[in-house]
Design a protein around this motif. Structure first.
Motif, PDB file in Angstrom:
ATOM      1  N   ASP A  34       0.840  -1.215   0.000  1.00 16.60           N
ATOM      2  CA  ASP A  34       0.000   0.000   0.000  1.00 16.60           C
ATOM      3  C   ASP A  34       0.867   1.255   0.000  1.00 16.60           C
ATOM      4  O   ASP A  34       0.549   2.239  -0.672  1.00 16.60           O
ATOM      5  CB  ASP A  34      -0.913   0.040   1.237  1.00 16.60           C
ATOM      6  N   LEU A  35       1.943   1.236   0.779  1.00 15.50           N
ATOM      7  CA  LEU A  35       2.826   2.418   0.834  1.00 15.50           C
ATOM      8  C   LEU A  35       3.440   2.686  -0.547  1.00 15.50           C
ATOM      9  O   LEU A  35       3.467   3.828  -1.013  1.00 15.50           O
ATOM     10  CB  LEU A  35       3.931   2.224   1.880  1.00 15.50           C
ATOM     11  N   PHE A  36       3.893   1.616  -1.194  1.00 13.24           N
ATOM     12  CA  PHE A  36       4.446   1.805  -2.549  1.00 13.24           C
ATOM     13  C   PHE A  36       3.373   2.336  -3.504  1.00 13.24           C
ATOM     14  O   PHE A  36       3.636   3.243  -4.302  1.00 13.24           O
ATOM     15  CB  PHE A  36       5.011   0.487  -3.102  1.00 13.24           C
ATOM     16  N   ARG A  37       2.166   1.768  -3.413  1.00 15.41           N
ATOM     17  CA  ARG A  37       1.097   2.230  -4.327  1.00 15.41           C
ATOM     18  C   ARG A  37       0.751   3.693  -4.066  1.00 15.41           C
ATOM     19  O   ARG A  37       0.449   4.440  -4.993  1.00 15.41           O
ATOM     20  CB  ARG A  37      -0.148   1.323  -4.215  1.00 15.41           C
ATOM     21  N   HIS A  38       0.821   4.103  -2.810  1.00 20.41           N
ATOM     22  CA  HIS A  38       0.565   5.496  -2.468  1.00 20.41           C
ATOM     23  C   HIS A  38       1.623   6.394  -3.138  1.00 20.41           C
ATOM     24  O   HIS A  38       1.288   7.422  -3.726  1.00 20.41           O
ATOM     25  CB  HIS A  38       0.595   5.645  -0.943  1.00 20.41           C
ATOM     26  N   HIS A  39       2.877   5.975  -3.055  1.00 19.90           N
ATOM     27  CA  HIS A  39       3.940   6.748  -3.709  1.00 19.90           C
ATOM     28  C   HIS A  39       3.745   6.777  -5.226  1.00 19.90           C
ATOM     29  O   HIS A  39       3.975   7.799  -5.876  1.00 19.90           O
ATOM     30  CB  HIS A  39       5.315   6.155  -3.378  1.00 19.90           C
ATOM     31  N   MET A  40       3.317   5.642  -5.785  1.00 26.19           N
ATOM     32  CA  MET A  40       3.102   5.591  -7.238  1.00 26.19           C
ATOM     33  C   MET A  40       2.010   6.566  -7.655  1.00 26.19           C
ATOM     34  O   MET A  40       2.150   7.303  -8.629  1.00 26.19           O
ATOM     35  CB  MET A  40       2.698   4.168  -7.649  1.00 26.19           C
ATOM     36  N   LYS A  41       0.924   6.556  -6.879  1.00 21.80           N
ATOM     37  CA  LYS A  41      -0.206   7.431  -7.191  1.00 21.80           C
ATOM     38  C   LYS A  41       0.210   8.895  -7.158  1.00 21.80           C
ATOM     39  O   LYS A  41      -0.245   9.714  -7.962  1.00 21.80           O
ATOM     40  CB  LYS A  41      -1.330   7.175  -6.173  1.00 21.80           C
ATOM     41  N   LEU A 121      -5.353 -19.059  -4.795  1.00 21.62           N
ATOM     42  CA  LEU A 121      -4.792 -17.701  -4.795  1.00 21.62           C
ATOM     43  C   LEU A 121      -4.871 -17.061  -6.172  1.00 21.62           C
ATOM     44  O   LEU A 121      -5.196 -15.881  -6.303  1.00 21.62           O
ATOM     45  CB  LEU A 121      -3.338 -17.739  -4.321  1.00 21.62           C
ATOM     46  N   LEU A 122      -4.618 -17.869  -7.203  1.00 16.71           N
ATOM     47  CA  LEU A 122      -4.673 -17.341  -8.570  1.00 16.71           C
ATOM     48  C   LEU A 122      -6.082 -16.834  -8.876  1.00 16.71           C
ATOM     49  O   LEU A 122      -6.258 -15.732  -9.406  1.00 16.71           O
ATOM     50  CB  LEU A 122      -4.257 -18.438  -9.562  1.00 16.71           C
ATOM     51  N   VAL A 123      -7.090 -17.623  -8.502  1.00 17.32           N
ATOM     52  CA  VAL A 123      -8.481 -17.220  -8.742  1.00 17.32           C
ATOM     53  C   VAL A 123      -8.779 -15.922  -7.984  1.00 17.32           C
ATOM     54  O   VAL A 123      -9.338 -14.976  -8.541  1.00 17.32           O
ATOM     55  CB  VAL A 123      -9.454 -18.345  -8.295  1.00 17.32           C
ATOM     56  N   ARG A 124      -8.371 -15.868  -6.713  1.00 16.18           N
ATOM     57  CA  ARG A 124      -8.641 -14.678  -5.900  1.00 16.18           C
ATOM     58  C   ARG A 124      -7.979 -13.440  -6.502  1.00 16.18           C
ATOM     59  O   ARG A 124      -8.569 -12.365  -6.560  1.00 16.18           O
ATOM     60  CB  ARG A 124      -8.069 -14.849  -4.481  1.00 16.18           C
ATOM     61  N   LEU A 125      -6.711 -13.591  -6.930  1.00 14.87           N
ATOM     62  CA  LEU A 125      -5.970 -12.426  -7.435  1.00 14.87           C
ATOM     63  C   LEU A 125      -6.566 -11.916  -8.739  1.00 14.87           C
ATOM     64  O   LEU A 125      -6.715 -10.710  -8.932  1.00 14.87           O
ATOM     65  CB  LEU A 125      -4.493 -12.782  -7.626  1.00 14.87           C
ATOM     66  N   LEU A 126      -6.946 -12.841  -9.633  1.00 18.58           N
ATOM     67  CA  LEU A 126      -7.535 -12.405 -10.905  1.00 18.58           C
ATOM     68  C   LEU A 126      -8.870 -11.700 -10.646  1.00 18.58           C
ATOM     69  O   LEU A 126      -9.186 -10.709 -11.293  1.00 18.58           O
ATOM     70  CB  LEU A 126      -7.695 -13.597 -11.859  1.00 18.58           C
ATOM     71  N   GLU A 127      -9.627 -12.192  -9.670  1.00 17.45           N
ATOM     72  CA  GLU A 127     -10.891 -11.523  -9.291  1.00 17.45           C
ATOM     73  C   GLU A 127     -10.596 -10.130  -8.742  1.00 17.45           C
ATOM     74  O   GLU A 127     -11.242  -9.152  -9.100  1.00 17.45           O
ATOM     75  CB  GLU A 127     -11.629 -12.334  -8.212  1.00 17.45           C
ATOM     76  N   ARG A 128      -9.606 -10.042  -7.848  1.00 17.32           N
ATOM     77  CA  ARG A 128      -9.258  -8.760  -7.253  1.00 17.32           C
ATOM     78  C   ARG A 128      -8.792  -7.791  -8.337  1.00 17.32           C
ATOM     79  O   ARG A 128      -9.110  -6.603  -8.300  1.00 17.32           O
ATOM     80  CB  ARG A 128      -8.146  -8.952  -6.207  1.00 17.32           C
ATOM     81  N   GLY A 129      -8.051  -8.311  -9.321  1.00 18.96           N
ATOM     82  CA  GLY A 129      -7.532  -7.463 -10.396  1.00 18.96           C
ATOM     83  C   GLY A 129      -8.643  -6.773 -11.165  1.00 18.96           C
ATOM     84  O   GLY A 129      -8.485  -5.636 -11.614  1.00 18.96           O
ATOM     85  N   LYS A 130      -9.791  -7.445 -11.298  1.00 20.32           N
ATOM     86  CA  LYS A 130     -10.918  -6.844 -12.038  1.00 20.32           C
ATOM     87  C   LYS A 130     -11.441  -5.616 -11.302  1.00 20.32           C
ATOM     88  O   LYS A 130     -11.875  -4.649 -11.909  1.00 20.32           O
ATOM     89  CB  LYS A 130     -12.070  -7.854 -12.157  1.00 20.32           C
ATOM     90  N   SER A 132      -9.688  -3.963  -8.513  1.00 18.87           N
ATOM     91  CA  SER A 132      -8.660  -3.010  -8.060  1.00 18.87           C
ATOM     92  C   SER A 132      -7.982  -2.317  -9.230  1.00 18.87           C
ATOM     93  O   SER A 132      -7.417  -1.245  -9.068  1.00 18.87           O
ATOM     94  CB  SER A 132      -7.590  -3.741  -7.247  1.00 18.87           C
ATOM     95  N   GLY A 133      -8.000  -2.954 -10.388  1.00 14.80           N
ATOM     96  CA  GLY A 133      -7.265  -2.392 -11.518  1.00 14.80           C
ATOM     97  C   GLY A 133      -5.760  -2.559 -11.382  1.00 14.80           C
ATOM     98  O   GLY A 133      -5.004  -2.052 -12.199  1.00 14.80           O
ATOM     99  N   ARG A 134      -5.300  -3.275 -10.365  1.00 17.90           N
ATOM    100  CA  ARG A 134      -3.855  -3.458 -10.176  1.00 17.90           C
ATOM    101  C   ARG A 134      -3.268  -4.285 -11.315  1.00 17.90           C
ATOM    102  O   ARG A 134      -3.691  -5.419 -11.548  1.00 17.90           O
ATOM    103  CB  ARG A 134      -3.594  -4.192  -8.846  1.00 17.90           C
TER     104      ARG A 134
END
Ligand code: AMP
Length: 191
Positions: A34-41, A121-130, A132-134
């Protein structure tokens, strides 16, 4: 004061469970992701540097990560304790955290590992990606690189914390409420 390390592969539920732990135990939640993403934003130099690693699914270099984490701790002098989420991820980070906490007469109370298999985990991450846009959650190849990074660099920390009698394994599969309950039991039994 308790200092918790939340341990587990990407998608294991660390962020979700940290929200509950933060409320229940009055801890400050520090997620290096989260800290890195905050810096990226915010387009900071650190954000730009981190992005070049994160977008590939690779770990950001240790010293950059350690410095950022220590600064975040220093910025919360009033905290009753911390939840370290996604940190440490390498042996150098684990040693740096121990040394840093020791300098404050503190130490890691427990490392709680959320366990889940790669398929789930793969299923969860791909769902989250939809949602979060990460970028790093949307591509199965990048997710595999993150799993490989974890297996190579982070998984050995299990032994590091086991050697200190601080490692607790929790089944991360099932309803969020059930996982919460399992974590709460570990914390209730800490000496
Ligand atoms: P996370 O949100 O924890 O999944 O982290 C997302 C990305 O941020 C990771 O894939 C790494 O590129 C970077 N990152 C987060 N925490 C660390 C860390 N402790 N060490 C190195 N890189 C990290």
């Amino acid at each position: 004061m308790i200092q918790l390390v939340l341990f587990g592969k990407p998608g294991a539920g660390k962020g979700t469970q940290a929200e509950f732990l933060k409320e229940t135990y009055g801890l400050r939640h520090l997620s290096t992701g989260d800290l890195f993403r905050h810096h990226m934003k915010n387009g900071t130099p650190l954000g730009l540097l981190a992005q070049s690693y994160m977008d590939q699914g690779a770990l950001v270099p240790d010293q950059v990560t350690i410095d950022m984490l220590e600064e975040a701790v220093e910025q919360s002098p009033e905290a009753q304790g911390f939840i370290f989420d996604g940190f440490p991820r390498t042996a150098a980070q684990a040693q740096a955290l121990d040394a840093f906490l020791a300098g404050k007469n503190l130490s890691v109370s427990a490392t709680i590992a959320l366990e889940a298999n790669d398929e789930e985990l793969l299923v969860r991450l791909l769902e989250r990606g939809k949602v979060s846009g990460r970028a790093d959650d949307q591509d199965a190849e990048k997710i595999q690189i993150r799993f490989d990074e974890y297996n190579q660099k982070t998984a050995p920390l299990r032994e590091y914390y086991q050697a200190q009698n601080k490692f607790y394994s929790v089944d991360g599969i099932g309803a969020i409420e059930d996982v919460k309950q399992r974590i709460a039991e570990v914390i209730a039994n800490l000496k």
